[in-house]
Design a protein around this motif. Sequence first.
Motif, PDB file in Angstrom:
ATOM      1  N   TYR A  89       0.837  -1.211   0.000  1.00  0.00           N
ATOM      2  CA  TYR A  89       0.000   0.000   0.000  1.00  0.00           C
ATOM      3  C   TYR A  89       0.867   1.254   0.000  1.00  0.00           C
ATOM      4  CZ  TYR A  89      -3.071   3.642   1.808  1.00  0.00           C
ATOM      5  OH  TYR A  89      -3.758   4.810   2.008  1.00  0.00           O
ATOM      6  N   ASP A 139      -6.292  -7.447   9.458  1.00  0.00           N
ATOM      7  CA  ASP A 139      -7.550  -6.696   9.628  1.00  0.00           C
ATOM      8  C   ASP A 139      -7.265  -5.265  10.051  1.00  0.00           C
ATOM      9  OD1 ASP A 139      -9.040  -8.900   8.936  1.00  0.00           O
ATOM     10  OD2 ASP A 139      -9.260  -9.597  11.025  1.00  0.00           O
ATOM     11  N   ASN A 170      -6.025  -3.388   6.959  1.00  0.00           N
ATOM     12  CA  ASN A 170      -7.129  -3.070   6.042  1.00  0.00           C
ATOM     13  C   ASN A 170      -7.961  -1.906   6.576  1.00  0.00           C
ATOM     14  OD1 ASN A 170      -6.473  -5.038   4.144  1.00  0.00           O
ATOM     15  ND2 ASN A 170      -7.667  -6.624   5.207  1.00  0.00           N
ATOM     16  N   ARG A 206      -8.520   1.684   4.826  1.00  0.00           N
ATOM     17  CA  ARG A 206      -9.870   2.235   4.613  1.00  0.00           C
ATOM     18  C   ARG A 206      -9.973   3.662   5.138  1.00  0.00           C
ATOM     19  NH1 ARG A 206     -14.180   3.276   7.467  1.00  0.00           N
ATOM     20  NH2 ARG A 206     -13.149   2.528   9.373  1.00  0.00           N
TER      21      ARG A 206
END
Length: 554
Positions: free
Chosen positions: A27, A70, A73, A77
């Motif tokens: 990312y 998690d 992510n 977000r």
Amino acid sequence: MKRNITVNIFGSLYRMDEDAYAVLNAYIANMREYFSRQPDGKEIADDIEGRAAELMSELTSSGVEAISIDHVNDIIRRIGNPEEMTSDYEDTSCGMPEDAASEEDRGAEHPKRRLYRNPEHSVIAGVCSGLGCYFGINPLWLRLLFIILLIPSYGIVAAVYLLLWICLPLASTPAERLRMKGKPVNITNLCNEFLKSSRELLAHTSELSIDNNFTRRAWSTLKGCGYAIGVILAGLCSLLVFALIVAIICAFAAPWSDLRNVMGSNNPIIMVLDSNSLWLIVTCCVSALVFLIVLLYSIIHTTLHFLGKAKPLNSILRVVFCIVGLIAFVVCITTSIRIVSNFNIHFVGPWQAQREESQRKYEEEETRRQSDYLSDGGWTLTRSKGLNGKYFRKGEHYSGNDSMRYLDAKRDNSADWMEYEVVRNLKVAPGTYTLKAAVRANGTGARIYATDGKGNIQFADIPACGNKGGDIWNDARLALAADSLGLRPDRDYLKKIASTNDDEGYGWSEVRIDNITVGADSVLNYGVTTVAPDSSWEGSWLSATGFELSRSGK
């Protein structure tokens, strides 16, 4: 079983799962590649990486030992993804000058602002900051308004704040923050929001991270305090919930007809039941119970969320809790006011009227008793203006005997002046007399007087010593000091006089009128007055007693 690795991001070490690191590394690399084509792209990419590091610091401070996929992510977000922005919006001119962006925004249709809790400038939960952003008001004024209204509103403002805290969502993503400010969600605004949010948070984090150990201890202390406050509030709410459940059960099941004979008709519970219908009391209790249950659940969930052990409530539940709690609160307040009003009408009003009538009768009886005291002593009240209705008093007699009654006149608190005069009419043998009296006053202008049958009047001024000292007290002290051998037969009497008012005296002095001539008509009048032709009364009370008339010649 997964392997954990330790990575260094912006000078801080973080434990992460291998797959979480792979996703985060891809990312950040993607972000750097995307923004490398934009002006100041390296700075933007560094700020975004710093934002990711700051969010990871929040996780580790809240007790997360290893960052999972998690968590990564969720971080992605919250920060945003450039590919998603380019697919949703044709404009890809991230990094354009602010004046160009503002020109483009002027031409675009600005969406309506949405109400969120603002996390960027929050003090407690971001409610006031979000309201200020929505209405275009400085949140400082809203916070001051909440504080000013907190006490006089009897907790209503606190309840409204808590309901807004539960109901309003938190503007956690850049897009939500833009919607909160009423700005178009385009690539330019998102980039600017990235920069603004990241720099503010990095600056805030750098201030708090001077000593990492101190920060963690402070966070642990804060969590402990929040947990303690939540436990206390939850305990209080639980007790109130239990009490209301018992009250509702008792309202239907208790044998009130029998308990009325045991508790008495003047018991407050019986009086409330007698003055209100059962449905009104039950409605009040049920609405209070519903409100407290909503409040209790909110406190418990907020405490757990604060400790990182529960997820935030979704928007639907927040709205439902807000509406149900607000309706229950309004119904509880309305029915409580009605219950109190009915109680006042049926009991407090008549009781107050009865009390006022009893007080009036007592005052009338006391005035009658005071008038009887005057008559029994041979006194006639000839002037009475601005007095408090009392003509005699006990408790500060010069002799120290608290049961001795003496003449006393005092101005009423509502009066600006007073006029007082009492007279005693006597028939005596013709001759020359001397009149003595023990007197005191708190102002000049009061006198004792004597009048013969021809209208000749003589005066003696009452000293203004107030309720301390006085000639009688001082003479007793001097006499005791002179009696060093203790031989005076009246020594005990003098000791009582000298020890009055904690050895300070009550202000009594002896005055006398000599050479009062009584003719063949044998008429002699004497008394006390504050109305003399050549003096003005300057006090508010006076006392007199021990009148003694002695004949000194024929």
